[in-house]
Design a protein around this motif. Structure first.
Motif, PDB file in Angstrom:
ATOM      1  N   LYS A   9       0.931  -1.175  -0.088  1.00 56.00           N
ATOM      2  CA  LYS A   9      -0.048   0.504   0.237  1.00 56.00           C
ATOM      3  C   LYS A   9       0.764   1.136  -0.314  1.00 56.00           C
ATOM      4  O   LYS A   9       1.777   1.225   0.466  1.00 56.00           O
ATOM      5  CB  LYS A   9      -1.255   0.328   1.161  1.00 56.00           C
ATOM      6  N   TYR A  10       0.406   2.320  -1.012  1.00 54.58           N
ATOM      7  CA  TYR A  10       1.184   3.593  -0.829  1.00 54.58           C
ATOM      8  C   TYR A  10       0.253   4.420  -0.468  1.00 54.58           C
ATOM      9  O   TYR A  10      -1.215   5.021  -1.334  1.00 54.58           O
ATOM     10  CB  TYR A  10       1.633   3.937  -2.883  1.00 54.58           C
ATOM     11  N   TYR A  11       0.896   5.798  -0.238  1.00 48.78           N
ATOM     12  CA  TYR A  11      -0.734   6.686   0.757  1.00 48.78           C
ATOM     13  C   TYR A  11       0.147   8.390  -0.090  1.00 48.78           C
ATOM     14  O   TYR A  11       1.578   8.197  -0.366  1.00 48.78           O
ATOM     15  CB  TYR A  11      -0.536   6.688   2.080  1.00 48.78           C
ATOM     16  N   THR A  12      -0.205   8.810  -0.169  1.00 50.46           N
ATOM     17  CA  THR A  12      -0.478  10.381  -0.833  1.00 50.46           C
ATOM     18  C   THR A  12      -0.106  10.868   1.596  1.00 50.46           C
ATOM     19  O   THR A  12      -0.183  10.187   2.061  1.00 50.46           O
ATOM     20  CB  THR A  12      -1.026  10.953  -0.968  1.00 50.46           C
ATOM     21  N   ALA A  13       0.955  12.019   0.930  1.00 47.60           N
ATOM     22  CA  ALA A  13       1.081  12.599   2.152  1.00 47.60           C
ATOM     23  C   ALA A  13       0.145  13.415   3.472  1.00 47.60           C
ATOM     24  O   ALA A  13      -0.062  12.828   4.164  1.00 47.60           O
ATOM     25  CB  ALA A  13       1.477  14.042   2.196  1.00 47.60           C
ATOM     26  N   ALA A  14      -1.635  13.307   2.495  1.00 48.55           N
ATOM     27  CA  ALA A  14      -2.630  13.540   3.292  1.00 48.55           C
ATOM     28  C   ALA A  14      -3.538  12.354   4.244  1.00 48.55           C
ATOM     29  O   ALA A  14      -3.186  12.209   5.323  1.00 48.55           O
ATOM     30  CB  ALA A  14      -3.477  14.491   2.595  1.00 48.55           C
ATOM     31  N   GLU A  15      -3.012  11.739   2.853  1.00 47.75           N
ATOM     32  CA  GLU A  15      -3.573   9.715   3.548  1.00 47.75           C
ATOM     33  C   GLU A  15      -2.229   9.298   4.896  1.00 47.75           C
ATOM     34  O   GLU A  15      -3.307   8.607   6.042  1.00 47.75           O
ATOM     35  CB  GLU A  15      -3.467   8.923   3.069  1.00 47.75           C
ATOM     36  N   ALA A  16      -1.094   9.780   4.205  1.00 45.06           N
ATOM     37  CA  ALA A  16       0.110   8.869   5.261  1.00 45.06           C
ATOM     38  C   ALA A  16      -0.153   9.516   6.343  1.00 45.06           C
ATOM     39  O   ALA A  16      -0.190   9.645   7.826  1.00 45.06           O
ATOM     40  CB  ALA A  16       1.432   9.542   4.160  1.00 45.06           C
ATOM     41  N   ALA A  17      -0.988  11.113   6.910  1.00 48.62           N
ATOM     42  CA  ALA A  17      -0.583  12.081   7.748  1.00 48.62           C
ATOM     43  C   ALA A  17      -1.882  10.900   8.670  1.00 48.62           C
ATOM     44  O   ALA A  17      -1.527  11.160  10.250  1.00 48.62           O
ATOM     45  CB  ALA A  17      -1.286  13.532   8.036  1.00 48.62           C
ATOM     46  N   ARG A  18      -2.895  11.249   8.797  1.00 49.37           N
ATOM     47  CA  ARG A  18      -4.102  10.179   8.764  1.00 49.37           C
ATOM     48  C   ARG A  18      -4.008   8.825   9.623  1.00 49.37           C
ATOM     49  O   ARG A  18      -4.044   8.760  10.351  1.00 49.37           O
ATOM     50  CB  ARG A  18      -5.137  10.458   7.773  1.00 49.37           C
ATOM     51  N   TYR A  19      -2.895   8.365   8.125  1.00 51.02           N
ATOM     52  CA  TYR A  19      -2.690   6.681   8.984  1.00 51.02           C
ATOM     53  C   TYR A  19      -1.862   7.211  10.371  1.00 51.02           C
ATOM     54  O   TYR A  19      -1.835   6.255  10.876  1.00 51.02           O
ATOM     55  CB  TYR A  19      -1.919   6.255   7.903  1.00 51.02           C
ATOM     56  N   LEU A  20      -0.962   7.891  10.221  1.00 52.02           N
ATOM     57  CA  LEU A  20       0.291   8.364  11.457  1.00 52.02           C
ATOM     58  C   LEU A  20      -0.761   8.695  12.555  1.00 52.02           C
ATOM     59  O   LEU A  20      -0.425   9.185  13.525  1.00 52.02           O
ATOM     60  CB  LEU A  20       0.857   9.393  11.153  1.00 52.02           C
ATOM     61  N   SER A  21      -1.841   8.877  12.514  1.00 50.08           N
ATOM     62  CA  SER A  21      -2.721   9.643  13.034  1.00 50.08           C
ATOM     63  C   SER A  21      -2.001  11.605  13.807  1.00 50.08           C
ATOM     64  O   SER A  21      -2.082  11.820  15.163  1.00 50.08           O
ATOM     65  CB  SER A  21      -2.903   8.932  14.582  1.00 50.08           C
ATOM     66  N   ILE A  22      -1.561  12.822  13.017  1.00 52.35           N
ATOM     67  CA  ILE A  22      -0.933  13.536  13.221  1.00 52.35           C
ATOM     68  C   ILE A  22      -2.073  15.166  11.698  1.00 52.35           C
ATOM     69  O   ILE A  22      -2.201  13.818  10.933  1.00 52.35           O
ATOM     70  CB  ILE A  22       0.726  13.567  12.867  1.00 52.35           C
ATOM     71  N   SER A  23      -1.512  15.311  12.553  1.00 51.62           N
ATOM     72  CA  SER A  23      -1.534  16.381  11.466  1.00 51.62           C
ATOM     73  C   SER A  23      -0.928  16.601   9.918  1.00 51.62           C
ATOM     74  O   SER A  23       0.367  15.974   9.985  1.00 51.62           O
ATOM     75  CB  SER A  23      -1.837  18.165  11.566  1.00 51.62           C
ATOM     76  N   ARG A  24      -1.267  17.045   9.077  1.00 52.26           N
ATOM     77  CA  ARG A  24      -0.495  17.183   7.635  1.00 52.26           C
ATOM     78  C   ARG A  24       0.288  17.857   7.653  1.00 52.26           C
ATOM     79  O   ARG A  24       1.879  17.871   7.508  1.00 52.26           O
ATOM     80  CB  ARG A  24      -1.537  16.850   6.584  1.00 52.26           C
ATOM     81  N   ASP A  25       0.829  18.511   9.619  1.00 50.93           N
ATOM     82  CA  ASP A  25       1.576  19.715   9.080  1.00 50.93           C
ATOM     83  C   ASP A  25       2.684  19.273   9.790  1.00 50.93           C
ATOM     84  O   ASP A  25       4.303  19.694   9.403  1.00 50.93           O
ATOM     85  CB  ASP A  25       0.475  20.958  10.094  1.00 50.93           C
ATOM     86  N   THR A  26       2.334  17.984  10.992  1.00 54.58           N
ATOM     87  CA  THR A  26       3.243  17.404  11.059  1.00 54.58           C
ATOM     88  C   THR A  26       3.751  16.762  10.630  1.00 54.58           C
ATOM     89  O   THR A  26       5.471  16.764  10.696  1.00 54.58           O
ATOM     90  CB  THR A  26       2.774  16.912  12.230  1.00 54.58           C
TER      91      THR A  26
END
Length: 72
Positions: A9-26
């Motif tokens: 599985k590959y995630y966009t930056a926004a999806e990766a942030a959600r996957y990690l439960s952090i904000s996109r800025d973080t």
């Protein structure tokens, strides 16, 4: 929805942030530079592999209480 290629599985930056439960800025400030981006599609958009993201899942900063235990 993550992109799946050859069972990975590959995630966009926004999806990766959600996957990690952090904000996109973080994600952009603290995580992105430590990951290898994978380009995909006509626009060559950056994607991040789930196995790479898993290294960061569940890692949280130590609380102030944890730091005071070190000197004890």
């Amino acid at each position: 929805m993550p992109l799946e290629i050859d069972g990975e599985k590959y995630y966009t930056a926004a999806e990766a942030a959600r996957y990690l439960s952090i904000s996109r800025d973080t994600f952009y400030r603290n995580v992105k530079d430590n990951l290898r981006p994978y380009k995909h599609g006509a626009l060559k958009r950056d994607y991040f592999r789930q196995t790479d993201l898993d290294r960061y899942k569940g890692i949280y900063p130590a609380s102030d209480d944890d730091a005071s235990d070190i000197g004890s």
